[in-house]
Design an enzyme around this catalytic site. Structure first.
Site, short mmCIF file in Angstrom:
data_model
loop_
_atom_site.label_atom_id
_atom_site.label_comp_id
_atom_site.label_asym_id
_atom_site.label_seq_id
_atom_site.Cartn_x
_atom_site.Cartn_y
_atom_site.Cartn_z
N CYS A 6 51.85 -50.83 34.02
CA CYS A 6 50.61 -50.06 33.92
C CYS A 6 49.61 -50.69 32.96
O CYS A 6 49.98 -51.27 31.96
CB CYS A 6 50.92 -48.64 33.43
SG CYS A 6 51.80 -47.71 34.66
N PRO A 7 48.33 -50.55 33.28
CA PRO A 7 47.31 -51.09 32.39
C PRO A 7 47.22 -50.31 31.09
O PRO A 7 47.51 -49.12 31.05
CB PRO A 7 46.02 -50.95 33.20
CG PRO A 7 46.30 -49.93 34.23
CD PRO A 7 47.76 -49.90 34.47
N GLY A 8 46.80 -51.00 30.03
CA GLY A 8 46.74 -50.37 28.71
C GLY A 8 45.37 -49.85 28.33
O GLY A 8 45.25 -48.92 27.55
N HIS A 9 44.31 -50.43 28.92
CA HIS A 9 42.96 -50.03 28.52
C HIS A 9 42.66 -48.59 28.89
O HIS A 9 43.03 -48.13 29.97
CB HIS A 9 41.92 -50.92 29.21
CG HIS A 9 41.85 -52.30 28.65
ND1 HIS A 9 42.78 -53.26 28.97
CD2 HIS A 9 40.99 -52.88 27.79
CE1 HIS A 9 42.47 -54.37 28.33
NE2 HIS A 9 41.40 -54.17 27.61
N GLY B 110 51.91 -49.41 27.15
CA GLY B 110 51.76 -49.74 25.74
C GLY B 110 50.37 -50.32 25.56
O GLY B 110 49.59 -50.36 26.49
N GLY C 79 13.96 -27.48 46.78
CA GLY C 79 12.92 -28.49 46.62
C GLY C 79 12.54 -28.59 45.15
O GLY C 79 12.96 -27.76 44.32
N LEU C 80 11.72 -29.57 44.83
CA LEU C 80 11.33 -29.80 43.45
C LEU C 80 10.51 -28.63 42.89
O LEU C 80 9.96 -27.83 43.66
CB LEU C 80 10.48 -31.07 43.36
CG LEU C 80 11.18 -32.39 43.73
CD1 LEU C 80 10.17 -33.51 43.86
CD2 LEU C 80 12.23 -32.73 42.68
N SER D 74 17.73 -25.76 43.15
CA SER D 74 19.10 -26.11 43.58
C SER D 74 19.23 -27.59 43.90
O SER D 74 19.34 -27.96 45.07
CB SER D 74 19.55 -25.23 44.75
OG SER D 74 18.57 -25.14 45.76
N VAL E 149 47.22 -52.96 24.77
CA VAL E 149 46.85 -54.29 25.21
C VAL E 149 47.53 -55.31 24.28
O VAL E 149 47.60 -55.09 23.08
CB VAL E 149 45.32 -54.45 25.06
CG1 VAL E 149 44.87 -55.78 25.63
CG2 VAL E 149 44.62 -53.30 25.72
#
Lengths: 632, 328
Positions: free
Chosen positions: A114-117, A34, A470-471, A544, A36
C-alpha cells in the site's frame, strides 16, 4: 477431492499430491503499510526473492532496472520489483496498491503493498479492505510517525485486528535492542487505542534480509521467529460468526418457465434444502427447495459458496434482497450511524444524495448529520459541516429505501458500503455501518384516508411542481410570479416558494456555503412536495445551482409532476440588471459564495423547459411555462 | 484414467476421474480449498457484471486463461446459458489450431461468438513480419479491440488478465474503468473496497472486469487439471517446425513466415506457455507432453510466462503504456 484411479504415470501422482497440498494450504491476505521510505517495497521484494518467487527473466529485468532507476548503487533494488507504474519508478514512490502472490510450504499469501502518502489514502483503504492482517513498517531511526498512526487508524476502521509491527532498518541503529523495545511499547499504546488487539513486533533489516525469512544472527537478543515465520503461523480467523444464514441476491437465474434461482454468495451461516427463509426487506417467506450449482445440487451451502437457491414457491425477490434464516434474520432499517472515509477531491456535503452500494443493493443515501470528524493523523474528534478528501466522519445516514444489514464488525459483507457520486460516477467514500438509528424503527408513515389524489380531485387539477432555476437576477421570480397570476385567474390552486422569502423564515438559520445551500434546497423540495401532496401547483423559484440537489428534488415527485424550468440569462446581463445590487457587492468582495462570481452554477442538462430570456417578453415566457405545464 | 486423450487434433482433454462424489461433500469455504475459493470469487465477479451492465462481453482469446473464464462462466449462470457473448479479436496471425479450437468451443458451449478483425489493417497488409511487433500489435490487436468495443457499444468487457502476470497488472482493479477514449488512467483509479464493485459508467465509458485477478499461473493449470477443462494442444510438447530468431524459437505455422536464405525449419519438441500471434509467441523446448508433466515443469520453472511474449520486451513499462492506450 474425489479419489483418483491408480495410474502408472508418476507425474499424475506427483501432481495429485501437489494439488492436495496446494489446496489444503490456508490463505493469508495481508497488507504492508508504513511511512514513505520505511522500506515497504524493499521488504516485499525481499520476501519474493527469498521465497524464490522470482523467475530468471524477472531477475534480469530487475538488474537492468536497478542500474537505471535503482537507489542502491547498482545493487539489486527490490523496491523496483513492486513499484510497477512508470510514474512510481520515476518518482520513487508508491501511488497505488499492488497485489503480489507468493507461497511457502505452509501457506499461500496475497499481499497488497500500500502507498504511504496521505493523498493516496484511498488506495491504502482499497488494499486494507480485503486484508486479515497488516504488516506495519517503522523506520528504527524515526520511530512512530504521523503516517504510522494514520495507517493503523485506517486498518482499525476497516476491521483489521492483527498487526505485525516490523521495525525496519535495524542495521542503521546498530541493531540496538533498546530502540526496538521503545518503538514496540509506543506502538502497542497506539494500536490499543484503535481497537487492534493483536500486535507482534519483529526487529529486522529488509535490505540485508535480517529476520525477514531467516532469523538474524546480528540480533542475538531477539529470540522470536522471523517475519515470514510469523506470517506463516499467524491465526487470523475471524471468530466463527454467530449470525444465521445470509445471502444477498446477486442475480436472478431464469433460464425457462420452470426454473427460478436466486444466485449469490453466502456471507454468513449455512443453509440446507427444507430450511425456512425470509427475503428482506420485503419479509416474503418461503422454504429452500434446492441449492443448485454446476457441479450438482448441494446438501448444504456455507460461507463463501457461490450458489443458486431455488425456493419452494415463486416469490417476488430481486437483486439486492437478502435471503436469510427465518429464526435469526438481520435487522432492517433506513437510518444509520456509520463511519465514512471520504475519498474524493470535492467535499461530502450533508443532504446531498449519493448512490450507496451495499451487498448487491444500490440505494440513494444522504448524510443527514456529521456528528464529528476524526483527524486521521491525530485521531482527534472535531466538529465538521463537511468532509474533505481523506477525512473520516462519524455520520448519520438516511436511505431512500430500507435495507437488511449487519454491523460491520459482525459481517463485512452486509455492513461495508461505498458511496458513488451521481454525476461523475466516481467512488467517493467507503463506510462501515455501526448501528441503526432508533428513530427509523419508531417513526412510521401515518396512513391518511384522504390521499393526494382525492385532494387534487376536489380542486379539479393535477398537482405539479414548476422548478425555476437560474442565476440571481435571471428573471425567475418575475416569470414565476406572472405564471402564478395567470393560473390563479384560470381558477387553479397554486403556491409560490421564493428563495428570498423562504430564507426569511424556514431557512433563516442557513447561510450560503455549499453545505447550507444543499440543506436549503432539501428543505424547500420537501415543502414543495407536501404542497403537491395537498393538491397544489407549486412554483419554486430558487437559484438552486447544483445538479445533484435539483435531481434530488425531482426524485421526490411522481412521474411527470416535476418540471424543471431553466431561466437562462447570461451572467453579464444578470450582473447588469443587478436588481438588488448583489453582483456589485459580490464583485467588490463584500458577499462571499455568490453564484456565478465565486460559487459555481451547474446548468441543467435536460430541463423540461429551457427559457432563453434575452429578446423575449415576460408575457411570452410565462405562456411557454403554462403550455409546458398543460403538456402543450 | 487416461491422460492427454485427444478427442481430435485440436484439443486437449486430460481426463480425470469424474468427481461424482463432489456433491456429497459438505461445502463451506471456511475450510474449503484454495481453488474453490478462487472459483467462487470469479463467479461472484461475473454475476456482478451480468447484473449491473446493459451490454457486457467476454474477451475470448482462446488461451488457457480464456478457457478457464469460459468454464467459470458456464458455472456462474448455471443452469442458464451464459448471458454474455464472446468476442475474439482475430489478428489473422493466430495459430491455426487456435481458430479451429475457438469455433468448436463456441459451438459446444452454446455461447454467441463475435469475431472482429481490423479490416483497415488487413487492407494495408499490416503484419508482424512487415511492420514489426509493436505496430502489428497496436493496429491489429489494440486498435481492433477498440473498434469492436465501439462498434458493439459494449459497456463492460470481461478479460482473463491476472495480477501475477506483470507489474502494471498487479496494480489494476477488478473493475477497471475506461474513459470514452477507452484509456486507462493508472494514477487515478477508482478506489475499490471489499467486493463492492462500482459499475456505474456514462455513455461511451466502460469497465474492464478481471475475474481472474487473484489467480496465479499455477492456479490456472491446477484448475484446468482438476476440472478437466479443454485447452489447445499447443500447450503440450509436440514435435513442431521451428526456427530460432534472436534466441527465441518461433513455430512456422503457415507459409507466410519468411525464411532467410538457407534457413530451414527444424522439428523440435516444443510447447507454448502463452498463445497469441504465432510469429510473436516463442516456444520453449520441453518434454512435457501431458498436462501433469506441464504442471510439473512449471513447479521448477525459472522463467515467467510473459517471457514468451515478444511484445513485452521493448521496455519494462511497455505493458502499462499499452494498457493506457487500450490494450487488454
Amino acid at each position: 477431492m474425489a479419489k483418483r484411479m491408480e495410474s502408472a504415470a508418476g507425474a499424475v501422482t506427483a501432481i495429485d499430491d501437489y494439488l492436495q497440498r496446494h489446496e489444503t494450504k490456508s490463505l493469508l491476505r495481508f497488507i504492508t503499510c508504513g511511512s514513505v521510505d520505511d522500506g515497504k517495497s524493499t521488504l516485499l521484494g525481499r520476501l519474493l526473492y527469498d521465497t524464490k518467487l522470482l523467475f530468471d527473466d524477472q531477475l534480469a529485468a530487475l538488474e537492468g532496472d536497478s542500474l537505471r532507476h535503482g537507489t542502491q548503487n547498482g545493487q539489486l533494488d527490490f523496491a523496483l520489483l513492486v513499484d510497477g507504474l512508470a510514474a512510481e519508478q520515476e518518482q520513487g514512490i508508491t501511488i497505488d496498491v499492488a497485489y503480489r502472490f507468493f507461497s511457502t510450504d505452509r501457506r499461500k499469501f496475497i499481499v497488497a503493498d500500500c502507498p504511504g502518502h496521505e493523498q493516496y489514502t484511498r488506495n491504502m483503504a482499497t488494499g486494507a479492505s480485503t486484508a486479515d492482517l497488516a504488516v506495519v513498517l517503522v523506520d528504527a531511526r524515526k520511530g512512530l510517525l504521523t503516517q504510522t498512526r494514520r495507517h493503523t487508524y485506517i486498518c482499525g476502521l476497516l476491521g483489521i485486528r492483527h498487526v505485525l509491527l516490523a521495525v525496519n532498518k535495524m542495521d542503521l541503529v546498530g541493531y540496538a535492542q533498546g530502540v526496538f523495545k521503545r518503538i514496540e511499547s509506543d506502538y502497542r499504546v497506539v494500536a490499543a487505542q484503535m481497537g487492534i488487539g493483536h500486535v507482534t513486533a519483529v526487529p529486522l533489516s529488509a535490505l540485508h534480509g535480517e529476520n525477514v525469512s531467516r532469523r538474524s544472527s546480528a540480533m542475538g537478543w531477539y529470540k522470536g521467529p522471523s517475519l515470514l515465520e510469523q506470517l506463516e503461523s499467524a491465526q487470523v480467523d475471524r471468530a466463527a460468526s454467530k449470525l444465521g444464514f445470509r445471502m444477498p441476491v446477486q442475480w436472478v437465474c431464469r433460464p425457462n418457465q420452470n426454473f427460478r434461482g436466486y444466485a449469490g454468495q453466502v456471507v454468513a451461516g449455512s443453509i440446507a434444502p427444507g430450511d425456512e427463509v425470509v427475503a428482506l426487506p420485503s419479509g416474503v417467506r418461503s422454504r429452500v427447495a434446492r441449492i443448485v450449482t454446476a457441479d450438482g445440487d448441494l446438501p448444504r451451502a456455507g460461507v463463501g459458496d457461490a450458489v443458486a437457491i431455488q425456493l419452494e414457491d415463486e416469490r417476488d425477490i430481486s437483486r439486492g434482497d437478502v435471503i436469510a434464516s427465518i429464526s435469526q434474520p438481520p435487522q432492517v432499517a433506513d437510518q444509520f450511524a456509520a463511519h465514512v472515509l471520504w475519498m474524493d477531491a470535492s467535499a461530502l456535503l450533508p443532504g446531498r444524495p449519493y448512490w450507496m452500494k451495499i451487498g448487491a443493493r444500490l440505494v440513494t443515501a444522504q448524510v443527514t448529520d456529521i456528528k464529528h470528524r476524526v483527524d486521521v493523523n491525530t485521531q482527534e474528534k472535531r466538529a465538521a459541516k463537511r468532509l474533505e478528501l481523506n477525512e473520516v466522519g462519524y455520520c448519520n445516514l438516511g436511505l431512500d429505501h430500507a435495507i437488511a444489514f449487519e454491523a460491520y464488525d459482525d459481517c463485512h459483507e452486509l455492513g461495508g458500503f461505498i458511496l458513488i457520486d451521481r454525476q461523475t460516477n466516481a467512488t467517493v467514500a467507503a463506510g462501515t455501518l455501526n448501528f441503526a438509528l432508533r428513530r427509523a424503527d419508531n417513526i412510521h408513515w401515518q396512513h391518511t384516508d384522504v390521499d393526494r389524489v382525492a385532494r387534487a380531485r376536489i380542486k379539479g387539477q393535477n398537482p405539479a411542481c414548476l422548478w425555476f432555476t437560474g442565476l440571481s437576477g435571471s428573471g425567475k421570480s418575475t416569470i414565476a410570479n406572472l405564471v402564478e397570476k395567470r393560473l390563479h385567474a384560470m381558477g387553479y390552486h397554486t403556491y409560490m416558494l421564493d428563495g428570498d422569502n423562504v430564507r426569511h423564515g424556514l431557512n433563516r438559520d442557513l447561510g450560503f456555503t455549499e453545505e447550507d445551500r444543499v440543506e436549503n434546497i432539501r428543505r424547500v423540495a420537501e415543502v414543495a412536495r407536501l404542497m403537491a401532496d395537498a393538491g397544489l401547483i407549486v412554483m419554486v423559484s430558487f437559484i438552486s445551482p447544483f445538479r445533484s440537489e435539483r435531481g434530488m428534488a425531482r426524485g421526490l415527485f411522481g412521474e411527470g409532476e416535476f418540471r424543471e424550468v431553466f431561466v437562462d440569462t447570461p451572467l453579464e446581463v444578470c450582473a447588469q440588471r443587478d436588481p438588488k445590487g448583489l453582483y456589485a457587492k459580490a464583485r467588490a468582495g463584500r458577499i462571499r459564495n455568490f453564484t456565478g462570481i465565486d460559487s459555481p452554477y451547474e446548468p441543467p442538462e435536460r430541463p423540461e423547459l429551457h427559457l432563453q430570456t434575452q429578446g423575449a417578453s415576460v408575457d411570452e415566457l410565462a405562456q411557454r411555462v403554462i403550455d409546458t405545464l398543460f403538456g402543450e | 484414467m487416461k491422460l492427454a486423450a485427444m478427442p481430435d487434433d485440436n484439443a486437449l482433454a486430460h481426463g480425470k476421474a469424474a468427481s461424482g462424489g463432489g456433491a456429497a461433500e459438505v461445502h463451506s469455504l471456511a475450510a474449503a480449498s484454495h481453488l474453490k475459493r478462487l472459483e467462487a470469487e470469479s463467479i461472484y465477479i461475473m454475476r456482478e457484471v451480468a447484473a449491473e451492465f446493459a451490454n457486457p462481453v467476454m474477451l475470448y482469446s482462446v488461451g488457457k486463461d480464456s478457457s478457464v473464464l469460459l468454464h467459470l462462466m458456464q458455472k456462474a449462470f448455471h443452469p442458464a446459458a451464459p448471458p454474455i457473448p464472446l468476442l475474439h479479436v482475430d489478428t489473422t496471425w493466430k495459430f491455426r489450431e487456435m481458430i479451429a479450437f475457438r469455433d468448436r468451443r463456441a459451438k459446444e458451449t452454446g455461447c454467441r461468438l463475435l469475431v472482429h478483425t481490423n479490416q483497415e489493417g488487413v487492407a494495408q497488409g499490416v503484419g508482424p513480419f512487415t511492420h514489426g511487433a509493436a505496430v502489428h500489435t497496436d493496429i491489429m490487436k489494440t486498435q481492433a479491440l477498440k473498434q469492436a468495443l465501439t462498434q458493439y457499444k459494449f459497456d463492460a468487457a470481461i478479460g482473463g488478465a491476472r495480477r501475477d502476470e506483470e507489474k502494471s497488472r498487479a496494480k489494476e482493479r477488478v473493475f477497471s474503468f475506461r474513459n470514452a477514449q477507452q484509456r486507462w488512467d493508472p494514477k487515478s483509479q477508482r478506489p475499490e473496497l471489499w467486493n463492492l464493485y462500482n459499475a456505474r459508467v456514462h455513455k461511451g465509458e466502460s469497465v474492464r472486469a478481471f475475474p481472474l485477478s487473484n489467480w496465479t499461473e499455477l492456479d490456472i493449470w491446477l484448475y484446468i487439471y482438476r476440472e478437466n477443462i479443454q485447452v489447445p494442444s499447443l500447450y503440450l510438447a509436440r514435435e513442431r517446425p521451428v526456427v530460432e530468431r534472436d534466441g527465441q524459437l518461433i513455430m512456422v505455422d503457415d507459409e507466410r513466415m519468411p525464411l532467410a536464405p538457407g534457413e530451414v525449419p527444424q522439428m523440435r519438441k516444443v510447447r507454448f506457455r502463452t498463445l497469441g500471434c504465432y510469429p510473436l509467441t516463442a516456444a520453449i523446448e520441453s518434454q512435457a507432453d501431458t498436462l501433469p508433466a506441464v504442471i510439473q515443469e512449471m513447479l521448477v520453472a525459472r522463467t515467467s510466462e510473459r517471457q514468451g511474449r515478444i511484445i513485452d520486451h521493448d521496455a519494462s513499462a511497455s505493458m502499462e503504456k499499452k494498457k493506457q492506450e487500450g490494450y487488454f
